[in-house]
Write a protein that holds these residues in place. Structure first.
Motif, PDB file in Angstrom:
ATOM      1  N   ARG A  23       1.006  -1.061  -0.251  1.00 50.12           N
ATOM      2  CA  ARG A  23      -0.077  -0.025   0.274  1.00 50.12           C
ATOM      3  C   ARG A  23       0.833   1.221   0.104  1.00 50.12           C
ATOM      4  O   ARG A  23       0.675   2.117  -0.707  1.00 50.12           O
ATOM      5  N   VAL A  24       1.852   1.436   0.544  1.00 49.13           N
ATOM      6  CA  VAL A  24       2.796   2.531   1.144  1.00 49.13           C
ATOM      7  C   VAL A  24       3.248   2.703  -0.607  1.00 49.13           C
ATOM      8  O   VAL A  24       3.376   3.925  -0.865  1.00 49.13           O
ATOM      9  N   TYR A  25       3.926   1.725  -1.060  1.00 50.92           N
ATOM     10  CA  TYR A  25       4.471   2.033  -2.157  1.00 50.92           C
ATOM     11  C   TYR A  25       3.344   2.178  -3.402  1.00 50.92           C
ATOM     12  O   TYR A  25       3.919   3.145  -4.433  1.00 50.92           O
ATOM     13  N   HIS A  63      -4.386  -8.175 -10.361  1.00 50.50           N
ATOM     14  CA  HIS A  63      -5.233  -7.262 -11.165  1.00 50.50           C
ATOM     15  C   HIS A  63      -4.171  -5.918 -11.103  1.00 50.50           C
ATOM     16  O   HIS A  63      -3.452  -5.525 -10.392  1.00 50.50           O
ATOM     17  N   VAL A  64      -3.974  -5.484 -12.643  1.00 52.97           N
ATOM     18  CA  VAL A  64      -3.072  -4.493 -12.872  1.00 52.97           C
ATOM     19  C   VAL A  64      -3.711  -3.263 -13.625  1.00 52.97           C
ATOM     20  O   VAL A  64      -4.718  -3.468 -14.350  1.00 52.97           O
ATOM     21  N   ASP A  65      -3.033  -2.179 -13.327  1.00 55.45           N
ATOM     22  CA  ASP A  65      -3.411  -1.160 -14.426  1.00 55.45           C
ATOM     23  C   ASP A  65      -2.787  -1.313 -15.892  1.00 55.45           C
ATOM     24  O   ASP A  65      -2.176  -1.976 -15.895  1.00 55.45           O
ATOM     25  N   GLN A  66      -3.090  -0.139 -16.718  1.00 54.50           N
ATOM     26  CA  GLN A  66      -2.447  -0.160 -18.117  1.00 54.50           C
ATOM     27  C   GLN A  66      -1.152  -0.318 -18.252  1.00 54.50           C
ATOM     28  O   GLN A  66      -0.800  -0.938 -19.360  1.00 54.50           O
ATOM     29  N   ASN A  67      -0.380   0.181 -17.334  1.00 48.68           N
ATOM     30  CA  ASN A  67       1.033  -0.033 -17.245  1.00 48.68           C
ATOM     31  C   ASN A  67       1.620  -1.002 -16.669  1.00 48.68           C
ATOM     32  O   ASN A  67       2.814  -1.189 -16.449  1.00 48.68           O
ATOM     33  N   ILE A 123       1.141  -2.072 -13.331  1.00 47.52           N
ATOM     34  CA  ILE A 123       1.489  -1.819 -11.950  1.00 47.52           C
ATOM     35  C   ILE A 123       0.433  -2.513 -11.034  1.00 47.52           C
ATOM     36  O   ILE A 123      -0.962  -2.170 -11.441  1.00 47.52           O
ATOM     37  N   PRO A 124       0.756  -3.252 -10.151  1.00 42.03           N
ATOM     38  CA  PRO A 124      -0.183  -4.273  -9.508  1.00 42.03           C
ATOM     39  C   PRO A 124      -1.041  -3.249  -8.551  1.00 42.03           C
ATOM     40  O   PRO A 124      -0.506  -2.342  -8.129  1.00 42.03           O
ATOM     41  N   LEU A 125      -2.563  -3.734  -8.635  1.00 43.31           N
ATOM     42  CA  LEU A 125      -3.222  -2.950  -7.753  1.00 43.31           C
ATOM     43  C   LEU A 125      -4.053  -3.954  -6.584  1.00 43.31           C
ATOM     44  O   LEU A 125      -4.508  -3.405  -5.803  1.00 43.31           O
ATOM     45  N   GLY A 126      -3.982  -5.056  -7.187  1.00 44.63           N
ATOM     46  CA  GLY A 126      -4.624  -6.269  -6.136  1.00 44.63           C
ATOM     47  C   GLY A 126      -4.279  -7.442  -6.399  1.00 44.63           C
ATOM     48  O   GLY A 126      -4.076  -7.898  -7.574  1.00 44.63           O
ATOM     49  N   VAL A 127      -4.180  -8.453  -5.557  1.00 47.27           N
ATOM     50  CA  VAL A 127      -3.787  -9.798  -5.617  1.00 47.27           C
ATOM     51  C   VAL A 127      -4.437 -10.722  -4.596  1.00 47.27           C
ATOM     52  O   VAL A 127      -4.678 -10.106  -3.470  1.00 47.27           O
ATOM     53  N   THR A 128      -4.752 -11.724  -5.025  1.00 47.29           N
ATOM     54  CA  THR A 128      -5.351 -12.696  -4.348  1.00 47.29           C
ATOM     55  C   THR A 128      -4.702 -14.168  -4.423  1.00 47.29           C
ATOM     56  O   THR A 128      -4.028 -14.388  -5.522  1.00 47.29           O
ATOM     57  N   LEU A 166     -10.723  -7.536  -7.190  1.00 50.00           N
ATOM     58  CA  LEU A 166     -11.173  -6.293  -7.268  1.00 50.00           C
ATOM     59  C   LEU A 166     -11.244  -5.505  -5.817  1.00 50.00           C
ATOM     60  O   LEU A 166     -10.899  -4.362  -5.603  1.00 50.00           O
ATOM     61  N   VAL A 167     -11.842  -6.350  -4.971  1.00 50.74           N
ATOM     62  CA  VAL A 167     -12.004  -5.802  -3.490  1.00 50.74           C
ATOM     63  C   VAL A 167     -10.792  -5.871  -2.936  1.00 50.74           C
ATOM     64  O   VAL A 167     -10.562  -4.856  -2.137  1.00 50.74           O
ATOM     65  N   ALA A 168      -9.949  -6.605  -3.264  1.00 49.34           N
ATOM     66  CA  ALA A 168      -8.370  -6.638  -2.665  1.00 49.34           C
ATOM     67  C   ALA A 168      -7.527  -5.427  -3.003  1.00 49.34           C
ATOM     68  O   ALA A 168      -6.322  -5.296  -2.806  1.00 49.34           O
ATOM     69  N   ALA A 169      -8.180  -4.589  -3.888  1.00 54.63           N
ATOM     70  CA  ALA A 169      -7.299  -3.619  -4.362  1.00 54.63           C
ATOM     71  C   ALA A 169      -6.586  -2.708  -3.266  1.00 54.63           C
ATOM     72  O   ALA A 169      -7.512  -2.407  -2.297  1.00 54.63           O
ATOM     73  N   ILE A 170      -5.391  -2.364  -3.463  1.00 54.35           N
ATOM     74  CA  ILE A 170      -4.654  -1.527  -2.385  1.00 54.35           C
ATOM     75  C   ILE A 170      -5.204  -0.075  -2.411  1.00 54.35           C
ATOM     76  O   ILE A 170      -4.803   0.638  -1.493  1.00 54.35           O
ATOM     77  N   LEU A 171      -5.371   0.432  -3.477  1.00 57.87           N
ATOM     78  CA  LEU A 171      -5.928   1.706  -3.605  1.00 57.87           C
ATOM     79  C   LEU A 171      -7.463   1.824  -4.020  1.00 57.87           C
ATOM     80  O   LEU A 171      -7.844   1.151  -4.643  1.00 57.87           O
ATOM     81  N   PRO A 172      -7.958   2.841  -3.686  1.00 58.44           N
ATOM     82  CA  PRO A 172      -9.192   2.811  -4.046  1.00 58.44           C
ATOM     83  C   PRO A 172      -9.569   3.498  -5.349  1.00 58.44           C
ATOM     84  O   PRO A 172      -8.799   4.233  -5.846  1.00 58.44           O
TER      85      PRO A 172
END
Length: 194
Positions: free
Chosen positions: A82-84, A139-143, A145-150, A166-172
């Motif tokens: 989350r921090v990074y 789950h990653v963005d178009q570049n 970048i990891p957004l969530g992992v299960t 999607l719920v595990a996404a680290i950023l809103p």
């Protein structure tokens, strides 16, 4: 595959996250520095070696493994993630327009185990003759970048992991708008035959 030690820039925000785990009582052998232990954990994760083959420069395998288990249970690695992710979002911005999600099967190192444990994210791998295995769903963005992992057992179908990942996404995730739509790219493995 060589492992590069973590930098001061990486370590400085992580150090305060490990304060609750510092030894309170004196005595016994001198404790191994947490930075050294974290380097050992990251080295193991990057190279894929077994705990028993971890180089001794990181401390004993049992010490490193014990800290890894404690930090996982306490959510330290999720907090580092989350921090990074927040730091990346501030510096570059998350590209929400196109997102992707997929899973990868991994063989578990417990070949002889008769029971697959859901709490250990193990399940019978349908592509590996029913051996124990896990599935990492990302789950990653178009570049990229990891957004969530299960992490689940290998026997869980991809289509059942979309919501939980999607719920595990680290950023809103911002709400999509007509001016800023969002698309989630999935492969054919997400379709369910009726």
């Amino acid at each position: 595959m060589a492992y590069q030690e973590i930098s001061d820039a990486f370590w400085n925000p992580v150090d305060p996250l490990l304060d609750p785990f510092k030894r309170k009582k004196s005595g016994g052998s001198p404790p191994v520095e947490f930075r050294c232990i974290l380097n050992g954990i990251f080295s193991l994760l990057k190279t894929g070696c077994q705990w028993g083959h971890l180089p001794p420069c990181y401390g004993s395998k049992s010490t490193v493994h014990e800290h890894f288990q404690r930090w996982v249970q306490a959510g330290v690695f999720a907090e580092i993630f989350r921090v990074y992710a927040e730091e990346y979002q501030e510096a570059h911005g998350i590209e929400w327009t196109w997102q992707a999600m997929d899973g990868a099967l991994m063989q578990a190192p417990v070949r002889g185990q008769a029971v697959c444990l859901a709490d250990e994210a193990l399940g019978r791998n349908p592509t590996d003759r029913g051996r124990s295995g896990s599935k990492m769903h990302l789950h990653v963005d178009q570049n990229g970048i990891p957004l969530g992992v299960t992490l689940v057992g290998a026997n869980v179908h991809d289509s059942r992991l979309v919501s939980s990942t999607l719920v595990a996404a680290i950023l809103p995730r911002p709400e999509p708008t007509p001016d800023q739509p969002q698309h989630l790219c999935l492969d054919k493995g997400y379709t369910i035959s009726l």
